[in-house]
Write a protein that holds these residues in place. Sequence first.
Motif, short mmCIF file in Angstrom:
data_model
loop_
_atom_site.label_atom_id
_atom_site.label_comp_id
_atom_site.label_asym_id
_atom_site.label_seq_id
_atom_site.Cartn_x
_atom_site.Cartn_y
_atom_site.Cartn_z
N LEU A 188 3.15 -10.20 -1.57
CA LEU A 188 3.07 -10.01 -3.01
C LEU A 188 4.26 -9.24 -3.57
N GLU A 189 4.90 -8.43 -2.72
CA GLU A 189 5.99 -7.55 -3.14
C GLU A 189 5.55 -6.68 -4.32
N GLN A 190 4.38 -6.05 -4.14
CA GLN A 190 3.78 -5.22 -5.18
C GLN A 190 3.48 -3.83 -4.64
N THR A 191 3.46 -2.86 -5.54
CA THR A 191 3.04 -1.50 -5.21
C THR A 191 1.81 -1.15 -6.02
N PRO A 192 0.94 -0.25 -5.50
CA PRO A 192 0.99 0.32 -4.16
C PRO A 192 0.53 -0.70 -3.13
N CYS A 193 0.73 -0.35 -1.86
CA CYS A 193 0.30 -1.26 -0.80
C CYS A 193 -0.99 -0.72 -0.18
N GLU A 194 -1.55 -1.52 0.72
CA GLU A 194 -2.83 -1.14 1.33
C GLU A 194 -2.75 0.16 2.11
N ASN A 195 -1.56 0.50 2.58
CA ASN A 195 -1.41 1.68 3.44
C ASN A 195 -0.52 2.75 2.81
N SER A 196 -0.37 2.71 1.49
CA SER A 196 0.49 3.68 0.81
C SER A 196 0.05 5.11 1.11
#
Length: 360
Positions: free
Chosen positions: A106-114
């Motif tokens: 997705l190249e999106q923030t935040p990520c699942e492990n942020s």
Amino acid sequence: MYGKAAVLVEKNRLETWDVQVHAPEPGGVLVRTILGGVCGSDVHILTGEAGEMPFPIILGHEGVGEITQLGAGVFNDYAGTPVKAGDLVIWSPIALCHRCYSCTVLEQTPCENSQYFEDAAKPNWGSYSDYAWLPNNMPFYRLPDGAQPEAVAALGCALPTVLRGFDRCGPVRFGDSVVVQGAGPVGLSAVLVAAQAGAREIIVIDGAQARLEAAITLGATSTVSLSLAADERKRMIYDLIGKQGPDIVIEAAGALPAFPEGVDISGIHSRYIILGLWGAIGTQPISPRDLTLKNLTIGGASFPAPKNYYQGMQFAARVQNQVPLAGLVSHRFSISQAAEALTVTKNGVATKAVIDPTIR
């Protein structure tokens, strides 16, 4: 070596600690904090409104710092600009994993492990501190030559947040009419971006006169006081814009009652962009029928991407001589005065408060 840091030990309990200053890891950087921005989100974190935190944590996710030591293999910032000790930088304060669906697909923030915080006793990137330790893969960017640290710090993470919001929900177009709920840093950033994009009307709602005056200096065309009743605020807005209502409403108040009012104020075929309600957990009633009759689009954004920090820094540096960005920094506090900084941010006394580690 040790330095001072403002540590949130538990909800509503701040302490000043002497924390060890660590050398940077390979790929990382150690910076001396010049200015640590105080954000409304920090207030929500302090009070527990933003949910449970991994205490103890060093507060502060907005920072301008001076490089004191480069880790092995570091020669450039994350935009490819050469860096050396003594250069001023900002950093994107969310540690992304770069190994998940959000990061790589997705190249999106935040990520699942942020990771937003590190234990206060460990190497740390919190900016209410003398030093910030930036790990490998935490993007940082060198300030352009001539950029004023106060101009970059004045809008902190707010300007990247607004740029992120327009990335996700569509930009301000030339000739748009815009209403901004709230004149804290997020609201002021929205005003600045809208004005630079050529909006014809920019109306700002807030209860603090100093913030409303700041909004005018950044390009707002009119202001509306929160002291007025909600129906009177709407009447004033529609008198200024016309019966079609605003093209864009931006929620930057961080207060739950702003949401139903924003839906009500929104015009036909308009957009309502939610940026300030990250830390205000709760619900508010709205009429779904309003969404269909107005053909209303509602979108939200949080946690700017690294590129938004870079864009915000460049934007601030470009306009710093056209608009009084540095002058928005109204209050400076030492690390040990962090609680006072959060208080003036919460009650709206400060247009923008910063932690200045040189104050002792």
